[in-house]
Motif scaffolding. Structure first.
Motif, PDB file in Angstrom:
ATOM      1  N   TYR A  47      -3.638   0.516   0.798  1.00 12.00           N
ATOM      2  CA  TYR A  47      -3.670   1.679   1.685  1.00 12.00           C
ATOM      3  C   TYR A  47      -2.499   2.613   1.427  1.00 12.00           C
ATOM      4  O   TYR A  47      -2.647   3.841   1.492  1.00 12.00           O
ATOM      5  CB  TYR A  47      -3.691   1.223   3.142  1.00 12.00           C
ATOM      6  CG  TYR A  47      -4.639   0.068   3.390  1.00 12.00           C
ATOM      7  CD1 TYR A  47      -5.953   0.103   2.900  1.00 12.00           C
ATOM      8  CD2 TYR A  47      -4.224  -1.083   4.058  1.00 12.00           C
ATOM      9  CE1 TYR A  47      -6.809  -0.965   3.093  1.00 12.00           C
ATOM     10  CE2 TYR A  47      -5.076  -2.153   4.253  1.00 12.00           C
ATOM     11  CZ  TYR A  47      -6.364  -2.090   3.760  1.00 12.00           C
ATOM     12  OH  TYR A  47      -7.216  -3.157   3.936  1.00 12.00           O
ATOM     13  N   THR A  51      -2.908   6.606   0.472  1.00 15.01           N
ATOM     14  CA  THR A  51      -2.206   7.691   1.148  1.00 15.01           C
ATOM     15  C   THR A  51      -1.387   8.512   0.165  1.00 15.01           C
ATOM     16  O   THR A  51      -1.398   9.750   0.191  1.00 15.01           O
ATOM     17  CB  THR A  51      -1.282   7.127   2.247  1.00 15.01           C
ATOM     18  OG1 THR A  51      -2.063   6.392   3.197  1.00 15.01           O
ATOM     19  CG2 THR A  51      -0.556   8.255   2.974  1.00 15.01           C
ATOM     20  N   ALA A 121      -6.327   5.401   5.862  1.00 10.59           N
ATOM     21  CA  ALA A 121      -5.257   5.731   4.910  1.00 10.59           C
ATOM     22  C   ALA A 121      -5.473   7.066   4.218  1.00 10.59           C
ATOM     23  O   ALA A 121      -4.548   7.605   3.606  1.00 10.59           O
ATOM     24  CB  ALA A 121      -5.136   4.628   3.870  1.00 10.59           C
ATOM     25  N   GLY A 122      -6.702   7.602   4.286  1.00  6.32           N
ATOM     26  CA  GLY A 122      -6.931   8.904   3.684  1.00  6.32           C
ATOM     27  C   GLY A 122      -8.141   9.054   2.797  1.00  6.32           C
ATOM     28  O   GLY A 122      -8.415  10.149   2.294  1.00  6.32           O
TER      29      GLY A 122
END
Length: 286
Positions: A47, A51, A121-122
């Motif tokens: 994660y 990110t 996380a994106g």
């Protein structure tokens, strides 16, 4: 990464992929797994990388997260690595179906949590790869795949909603499961990925949502002129509505980057030509 949370004896071989020196031999070995593993901490490094990558991309291209699907991961855990027959794993399905379902449920929960954390996380889109679906006929695929693919989609959306994280589009790719395209399209995903064996017209007839695919990856070895025509024909057959142009499976390490560029450039060119013409055929897929 997902299966690594279940076993300490796991590593990635440079050429052949995931390898387990101590695979699951019998259903009793399921008890050795950490069924309640917390992937939010166990796989934090994944994660963090997502990110970091999301910030580095600066919005130029979307970031896609992914995971193997339960049946495929079960195969690695039992076979010890890749297999040409999946016979050891299929033996479980026939001789101990209840225990097989138990293992698949454990994997399903871990995969769901893993994908939720990727989105947090994106990751802006998530893809689930049931790459070993081709080893199962319609009946076994119905019994040991469909419900778990559906559970992942439902669990991820529910998990994101509970954490007040915006929903993200999800793709499901079940390689070789051409016999179940219609059923797959009703498992709760936004897009169905297609391998190169699927006829575009059949896919459009039986799949009610967006599709992705499906050029034979080996077509990238073809001369530029031939590759250009194959890509153009693929786009013309699928149309431009509810369609993501892609290969029908993964790209190989020795592919020429120029061939990839030819693929992308041709997709853009032919798609624009179709949209400019306002082809009625392509309006069917709005």
């Amino acid at each position: 990464a997902v299966v690594s949370t279940q076993s300490k004896q796991w590593y990635q071989r440079r050429v052949r992929g995931p390898f387990f020196p101590e695979p699951l031999i019998s259903p009793k070995d399921i008890d050795k797994l950490d069924a309640e593993v917390d992937v939010s901490t166990k796989l934090k490094y994944v994660y963090d990388a997502i990110t970091l990558t999301r910030h580095s991309l600066e919005g130029k291209v979307p970031l896609i997260g992914f995971s193997g699907a339960p049946w495929t991961l079960m195969g690695y855990m039992i076979e010890g690595g890749g297999s040409k027959t999946m016979s050891k794993t299929k033996k479980w399905l026939y001789t101990c179906p209840e225990e097989s379902h138990r293992l698949l449920k454990i994997i399903t929960r871990v995969v769901s949590d893993y994908l939720i954390q990727q989105a947090i996380a994106g990751a802006q889109m998530l893809q689930v790869f049931e790459s070993s679906a081709e080893y199962l006929g319609p009946e076994l695929f119905e019994e040991f795949c469909i419900s778990y693919l559906q559970e992942i989609a439902l669990s991820v959306r529910k998990g994101l909603a509970e954490r007040q994280v915006p929903d993200v589009p999800m793709i499901v790719f079940a390689k070789g499961a051409y016999h179940s395209i219609a059923k797959i399209s009703y498992t709760g995903y936004d897009v169905v990925g297609l391998d190169w064996t699927v006829d575009p017209n059949i896919a459009r007839d039986f799949c009610h949502i967006a599709v992705q695919g499906n050029l034979d990856p080996c077509a990238l070895y073809a001369p530029k002129e031939e590759l250009t025509e194959k890509v153009a024909e693929m786009v013309r057959q699928f149309g431009v509505r509810n369609y993501i142009a892609n290969l029908g499976h993964g790209i190989y390490p020795d592919m020429d980057p120029e061939s990839v560029k030819t693929f992308v450039d041709t997709v853009h060119r032919v798609s624009e030509e179709i949209m400019n013409k306002g082809d009625p055929f392509n309006q069917l897929y709005t």
